[in-house]
Design a protein around this motif. Structure first.
Motif, PDB file in Angstrom:
ATOM      1  N   ALA A  31       0.826  -1.215   0.000  1.00  0.00           N
ATOM      2  CA  ALA A  31       0.000   0.000   0.000  1.00  0.00           C
ATOM      3  C   ALA A  31       0.857   1.261   0.000  1.00  0.00           C
ATOM      4  CB  ALA A  31      -0.946  -0.007   1.194  1.00  0.00           C
ATOM      5  N   ASP A  32       2.101   1.166   0.460  1.00  0.00           N
ATOM      6  CA  ASP A  32       3.016   2.322   0.444  1.00  0.00           C
ATOM      7  C   ASP A  32       3.263   2.811  -0.979  1.00  0.00           C
ATOM      8  OD1 ASP A  32       3.231   2.177   3.214  1.00  0.00           O
ATOM      9  OD2 ASP A  32       5.140   1.098   3.169  1.00  0.00           O
ATOM     10  N   PHE A  33       3.097   1.946  -1.963  1.00  0.00           N
ATOM     11  CA  PHE A  33       3.326   2.309  -3.359  1.00  0.00           C
ATOM     12  C   PHE A  33       2.183   3.148  -3.941  1.00  0.00           C
ATOM     13  CE2 PHE A  33       6.123  -1.417  -3.085  1.00  0.00           C
ATOM     14  CZ  PHE A  33       7.251  -0.935  -3.720  1.00  0.00           C
ATOM     15  N   MET A  34       1.056   3.228  -3.245  1.00  0.00           N
ATOM     16  CA  MET A  34      -0.119   3.916  -3.798  1.00  0.00           C
ATOM     17  C   MET A  34       0.137   5.376  -4.139  1.00  0.00           C
ATOM     18  SD  MET A  34      -3.358   2.370  -1.781  1.00  0.00           S
ATOM     19  CE  MET A  34      -3.941   0.733  -2.140  1.00  0.00           C
ATOM     20  N   LYS A  35       1.000   6.031  -3.411  1.00  0.00           N
ATOM     21  CA  LYS A  35       1.270   7.448  -3.652  1.00  0.00           C
ATOM     22  C   LYS A  35       2.594   7.677  -4.374  1.00  0.00           C
ATOM     23  CE  LYS A  35      -1.441   8.958   0.273  1.00  0.00           C
ATOM     24  NZ  LYS A  35      -1.470   9.677   1.539  1.00  0.00           N
ATOM     25  N   LEU A  36       3.204   6.600  -4.838  1.00  0.00           N
ATOM     26  CA  LEU A  36       4.530   6.697  -5.443  1.00  0.00           C
ATOM     27  C   LEU A  36       4.491   6.357  -6.929  1.00  0.00           C
ATOM     28  CD1 LEU A  36       6.484   4.908  -2.574  1.00  0.00           C
ATOM     29  CD2 LEU A  36       6.316   7.377  -2.972  1.00  0.00           C
ATOM     30  N   PRO A  38       2.101   5.888  -9.199  1.00  0.00           N
ATOM     31  CA  PRO A  38       1.312   4.708  -9.565  1.00  0.00           C
ATOM     32  C   PRO A  38       1.060   4.563 -11.060  1.00  0.00           C
ATOM     33  CG  PRO A  38      -0.071   6.354  -8.513  1.00  0.00           C
ATOM     34  CD  PRO A  38       1.348   6.824  -8.368  1.00  0.00           C
ATOM     35  N   THR A  39       0.905   5.664 -11.761  1.00  0.00           N
ATOM     36  CA  THR A  39       0.655   5.566 -13.200  1.00  0.00           C
ATOM     37  C   THR A  39       1.865   4.997 -13.923  1.00  0.00           C
ATOM     38  OG1 THR A  39      -0.852   7.453 -13.047  1.00  0.00           O
ATOM     39  CG2 THR A  39      -0.072   6.867 -15.248  1.00  0.00           C
ATOM     40  N   LYS A  40       3.064   5.455 -13.560  1.00  0.00           N
ATOM     41  CA  LYS A  40       4.292   4.956 -14.196  1.00  0.00           C
ATOM     42  C   LYS A  40       4.505   3.479 -13.904  1.00  0.00           C
ATOM     43  CE  LYS A  40       6.890   9.183 -14.379  1.00  0.00           C
ATOM     44  NZ  LYS A  40       8.086   9.890 -14.011  1.00  0.00           N
ATOM     45  N   LEU A  41       4.295   3.085 -12.644  1.00  0.00           N
ATOM     46  CA  LEU A  41       4.515   1.685 -12.297  1.00  0.00           C
ATOM     47  C   LEU A  41       3.470   0.782 -12.939  1.00  0.00           C
ATOM     48  CD1 LEU A  41       5.735   1.994  -8.610  1.00  0.00           C
ATOM     49  CD2 LEU A  41       7.040   1.263 -10.599  1.00  0.00           C
ATOM     50  N   ALA A  42       2.232   1.238 -12.995  1.00  0.00           N
ATOM     51  CA  ALA A  42       1.190   0.443 -13.666  1.00  0.00           C
ATOM     52  C   ALA A  42       1.558   0.244 -15.130  1.00  0.00           C
ATOM     53  CB  ALA A  42      -0.166   1.130 -13.537  1.00  0.00           C
ATOM     54  N   LYS A  43       1.989   1.311 -15.786  1.00  0.00           N
ATOM     55  CA  LYS A  43       2.375   1.220 -17.194  1.00  0.00           C
ATOM     56  C   LYS A  43       3.560   0.268 -17.371  1.00  0.00           C
ATOM     57  CE  LYS A  43       3.644   4.008 -21.169  1.00  0.00           C
ATOM     58  NZ  LYS A  43       3.922   5.342 -21.691  1.00  0.00           N
ATOM     59  N   ALA A  44       4.531   0.353 -16.483  1.00  0.00           N
ATOM     60  CA  ALA A  44       5.702  -0.533 -16.560  1.00  0.00           C
ATOM     61  C   ALA A  44       5.304  -2.000 -16.403  1.00  0.00           C
ATOM     62  CB  ALA A  44       6.730  -0.150 -15.494  1.00  0.00           C
ATOM     63  N   LEU A  45       4.264  -2.251 -15.606  1.00  0.00           N
ATOM     64  CA  LEU A  45       3.800  -3.623 -15.397  1.00  0.00           C
ATOM     65  C   LEU A  45       2.855  -4.089 -16.501  1.00  0.00           C
ATOM     66  CD1 LEU A  45       3.124  -3.601 -11.553  1.00  0.00           C
ATOM     67  CD2 LEU A  45       5.111  -4.506 -12.765  1.00  0.00           C
ATOM     68  N   GLY A  46       2.413  -3.150 -17.325  1.00  0.00           N
ATOM     69  CA  GLY A  46       1.515  -3.506 -18.415  1.00  0.00           C
ATOM     70  C   GLY A  46       0.083  -3.706 -17.965  1.00  0.00           C
ATOM     71  N   ILE A  47      -0.297  -3.059 -16.853  1.00  0.00           N
ATOM     72  CA  ILE A  47      -1.674  -3.132 -16.382  1.00  0.00           C
ATOM     73  C   ILE A  47      -2.207  -1.710 -16.226  1.00  0.00           C
ATOM     74  CG2 ILE A  47      -1.448  -5.380 -15.274  1.00  0.00           C
ATOM     75  CD1 ILE A  47      -1.074  -4.017 -12.599  1.00  0.00           C
ATOM     76  N   ASN A  48      -3.525  -1.576 -16.197  1.00  0.00           N
ATOM     77  CA  ASN A  48      -4.074  -0.227 -16.070  1.00  0.00           C
ATOM     78  C   ASN A  48      -4.012   0.241 -14.615  1.00  0.00           C
ATOM     79  OD1 ASN A  48      -6.552  -0.826 -14.651  1.00  0.00           O
ATOM     80  ND2 ASN A  48      -7.463  -1.458 -16.575  1.00  0.00           N
ATOM     81  N   TYR A  49      -4.175   1.531 -14.451  1.00  0.00           N
ATOM     82  CA  TYR A  49      -4.058   2.180 -13.146  1.00  0.00           C
ATOM     83  C   TYR A  49      -5.010   1.568 -12.112  1.00  0.00           C
ATOM     84  CZ  TYR A  49      -4.464   5.888  -9.639  1.00  0.00           C
ATOM     85  OH  TYR A  49      -4.499   6.579  -8.462  1.00  0.00           O
ATOM     86  N   ARG A  51      -6.465  -1.371 -11.974  1.00  0.00           N
ATOM     87  CA  ARG A  51      -6.083  -2.746 -11.612  1.00  0.00           C
ATOM     88  C   ARG A  51      -4.837  -2.740 -10.717  1.00  0.00           C
ATOM     89  NH1 ARG A  51      -7.766  -7.548 -12.706  1.00  0.00           N
ATOM     90  NH2 ARG A  51      -6.385  -9.286 -13.086  1.00  0.00           N
ATOM     91  N   TYR A  52      -3.886  -1.865 -11.026  1.00  0.00           N
ATOM     92  CA  TYR A  52      -2.664  -1.745 -10.209  1.00  0.00           C
ATOM     93  C   TYR A  52      -3.026  -1.342  -8.778  1.00  0.00           C
ATOM     94  CZ  TYR A  52       1.808   0.142  -8.549  1.00  0.00           C
ATOM     95  OH  TYR A  52       2.927   0.421  -7.802  1.00  0.00           O
ATOM     96  N   MET A  53      -3.886  -0.339  -8.639  1.00  0.00           N
ATOM     97  CA  MET A  53      -4.274   0.122  -7.302  1.00  0.00           C
ATOM     98  C   MET A  53      -5.017  -0.976  -6.536  1.00  0.00           C
ATOM     99  SD  MET A  53      -2.882   3.041  -7.080  1.00  0.00           S
ATOM    100  CE  MET A  53      -3.635   4.055  -5.810  1.00  0.00           C
ATOM    101  N   ALA A  54      -5.855  -1.741  -7.235  1.00  0.00           N
ATOM    102  CA  ALA A  54      -6.573  -2.844  -6.598  1.00  0.00           C
ATOM    103  C   ALA A  54      -5.596  -3.914  -6.104  1.00  0.00           C
ATOM    104  CB  ALA A  54      -7.581  -3.453  -7.562  1.00  0.00           C
ATOM    105  N   LYS A  55      -4.561  -4.163  -6.900  1.00  0.00           N
ATOM    106  CA  LYS A  55      -3.565  -5.161  -6.495  1.00  0.00           C
ATOM    107  C   LYS A  55      -2.735  -4.670  -5.315  1.00  0.00           C
ATOM    108  CE  LYS A  55      -3.275  -7.665 -10.816  1.00  0.00           C
ATOM    109  NZ  LYS A  55      -2.410  -8.556 -11.571  1.00  0.00           N
ATOM    110  N   LEU A  56      -2.478  -3.375  -5.252  1.00  0.00           N
ATOM    111  CA  LEU A  56      -1.754  -2.842  -4.098  1.00  0.00           C
ATOM    112  C   LEU A  56      -2.574  -3.022  -2.825  1.00  0.00           C
ATOM    113  CD1 LEU A  56      -0.182   0.460  -5.488  1.00  0.00           C
ATOM    114  CD2 LEU A  56       0.979  -1.705  -5.020  1.00  0.00           C
TER     115      LEU A  56
END
Length: 89
Positions: A31-36, A38-49, A51-56
């Motif tokens: 959950a610490d990643f939520m404010k860090l 998130p759009t860049k990391l979601a894109k790097a993982l190949g998932i949408n924002y 879905r990334y937030m839900a996984k966090l």
């Protein structure tokens, strides 16, 4: 001439900052990643924002491949990210 890949520092200062937080032990749960970035990391993982937030919020939903890709993106040891994810469940 062969194309060389850029280091994280050359790529993105925000991601370098996240790496520093991980290396310094300041990130202890996914959950610490939520404010860090998130759009860049979601894109790097190949998932949408979304879905990334839900996984966090529910780290058990991350795939092994996503954790490995996230570690590679941030240039941190994948075992460190696996530990953070498992402590977040």
């Amino acid at each position: 001439m062969a194309k060389t890949s850029k280091t994280l520092q050359e790529k993105d200062l925000e991601l370098l900052g996240i790496k520093s937080l991980i290396d310094g032990g300041r990130i202890t749960k996914m959950a610490d990643f939520m404010k860090l970035s998130p759009t860049k990391l979601a894109k790097a993982l190949g998932i949408n924002y979304g879905r990334y937030m839900a996984k966090l919020a529910h780290p058990e939903k991350f795939t092994v491949g996503e954790i490995v890709k996230m570690a590679a993106t941030l240039e941190v040891d994948k075992q460190v990210l696996f530990n953070i994810a498992s402590q977040s469940i």
